[in-house]
Scaffold this active site. Sequence first.
Site, mmCIF file in Angstrom:
data_model
loop_
_atom_site.group_PDB
_atom_site.id
_atom_site.type_symbol
_atom_site.label_atom_id
_atom_site.label_comp_id
_atom_site.label_asym_id
_atom_site.label_seq_id
_atom_site.Cartn_x
_atom_site.Cartn_y
_atom_site.Cartn_z
ATOM 1 N N HIS A 121 -5.333 -2.934 -3.087
ATOM 2 C CA HIS A 121 -4.864 -1.990 -4.107
ATOM 3 C C HIS A 121 -4.718 -2.648 -5.481
ATOM 4 C CE1 HIS A 121 -4.104 1.174 -1.165
ATOM 5 N NE2 HIS A 121 -3.673 0.201 -0.377
ATOM 6 N N LYS A 170 -11.791 1.407 -2.522
ATOM 7 C CA LYS A 170 -10.698 2.067 -3.232
ATOM 8 C C LYS A 170 -11.086 2.197 -4.709
ATOM 9 C CE LYS A 170 -7.666 1.166 0.540
ATOM 10 N NZ LYS A 170 -6.775 0.268 1.265
ATOM 11 N N SER A 220 0.790 -1.228 0.000
ATOM 12 C CA SER A 220 0.000 0.000 0.000
ATOM 13 C C SER A 220 0.823 1.279 0.000
ATOM 14 C CB SER A 220 -0.963 -0.012 1.183
ATOM 15 O OG SER A 220 -0.276 -0.299 2.385
HETATM 16 C C1 LIG Z 1 -6.998 -0.036 2.759
HETATM 17 C C2 LIG Z 1 -6.477 -1.400 2.991
HETATM 18 C C3 LIG Z 1 -7.209 -2.333 3.731
HETATM 19 C C4 LIG Z 1 -8.480 -1.963 4.440
HETATM 20 O O1 LIG Z 1 -9.531 -1.816 3.540
HETATM 21 P P1 LIG Z 1 -10.753 -0.860 3.954
HETATM 22 O O2 LIG Z 1 -11.874 -1.328 3.117
HETATM 23 O O3 LIG Z 1 -10.300 0.522 3.660
HETATM 24 O O4 LIG Z 1 -10.989 -1.082 5.417
HETATM 25 C C5 LIG Z 1 -6.736 -3.618 3.828
HETATM 26 N N1 LIG Z 1 -5.564 -3.969 3.264
HETATM 27 C C6 LIG Z 1 -4.821 -3.089 2.558
HETATM 28 C C7 LIG Z 1 -3.549 -3.542 1.939
HETATM 29 C C8 LIG Z 1 -5.240 -1.782 2.418
HETATM 30 O O5 LIG Z 1 -4.492 -0.896 1.770
#
Ligand SMILES: *Cc1c(COP(=O)(O)O)cnc(C)c1O
Length: 399
Positions: A216, A248, A188
């Site tokens: 991602h 995302k 991330s």
């Molecule tokens: C953002 C993220 C999460 C969490 O996802 P949300 O739906 O925002 O709670 C989990 N793993 C990774 C690698 C992330 O970047």
Amino acid sequence: MSDSFSQKSMLADLKVELDGLEEVGQLRFMRTVSGPQQAHTMLDGRPILLLCSNNYLGLANHPRLRIAGQKAVEQYGCSAGASRLISGTMRLHGELEEALAAFKKVPKVLVFNSGYVANLALLTTLVGAGDVIYSDSLNHASIVDGCRLSRAQLKIYRHCDIAHLEELLKGSAATFRRRLIVTDSVFSMDGDIAPLPEVAALARRYDAVVMVDDAHATGVLGAGGRGSAEHFGLDYNDLDLQMGTLGKALGSCGAYVAGAPQFIDYLINKARSFIYSTALPPAALGASLAAVELLSEEPGRVARLRSLTDYFRQGLRRLEIAVSDDPTPIVPVVVGDPQRTMALSAWFLEHGVFIQGIRPPTVAPGQSLLRVTISADLEYSDLDRVLALFAERRNEFKL
Ligand SMILES: *Cc1c(COP(=O)(O)O)cnc(C)c1O
């Protein structure tokens, strides 16, 4: 009376800690985006270019998602009313899960309220005492927390280091009941990609199960945006458990877990963050469903995201700013010192470009960085403007 005294002394303690964070440039605060999440929006009442959202496909304010969200509210209201097992399973939950299963080419999908709780659910439900988790050292905080809560033995392998992973597997495989390897597919903060074919091969050799976090990668990797499995030509037999977020690239909120039916049925019965939490509301489900449909019909968005990303990475390279050639829209520019990082972020903001600085503990000390994220609703001319700003400061900040 004694309560208010303990509150006072606790508040004093907290202030000391917060002041300490401020002194070393690590105090966090929030900036208010006053328009929608999209490339051109408003921040504190001023127009800005948003270069730090994970809204990679620019779907968060897409008319089709907005209308689908509105329709879902009109038809089903604002709340799921309860957890899925009580009265909260609504038609839209099932429709979204079927659409996601088809999109991910897996037998079954379960939707969660967020990626964070999906990771907690997977790691605390499928492994426990007597089991072992092999986890990449740069995995997301939600994976780290899930590992801690699971009570399984934790073995951390060096970032993307397959030889180290094999060494750990070799040394311990026989002593545990279940073995789980867990990794982000796209990391991330650095935007690099885990060597999943090698991870999957090791898992087979040492009788382990693979769990991949496609937060991602969903909507980003693979020609159709189906994630890391599509990118590498793997399937749910290679990557046993795939999770991803709807918040995302898919422009809504919530998350999914995809895999064999028994995994899903087990999670429905055992995952506490699924059982004891009010289900996703209709608006989120309707918008997510529209996003999956839109992506299946218009894979060109994924290609556009990739072209913009390549263009930006090449532009930085021309300025001799070090960037990898990973095909992901997360482009970190390392500054080093946290205060300097935030100063540079503030300077960009003065020039109408919002790029968030990332500091410890999210990244290692000395590795503070500007995390630029590209999204498909940017124009090439927007990127030219940002590159020109980088050119102005690159020498002074030794980028
Ligand atoms: C953002 C993220 C999460 C969490 O996802 P949300 O739906 O925002 O709670 C989990 N793993 C990774 C690698 C992330 O970047």
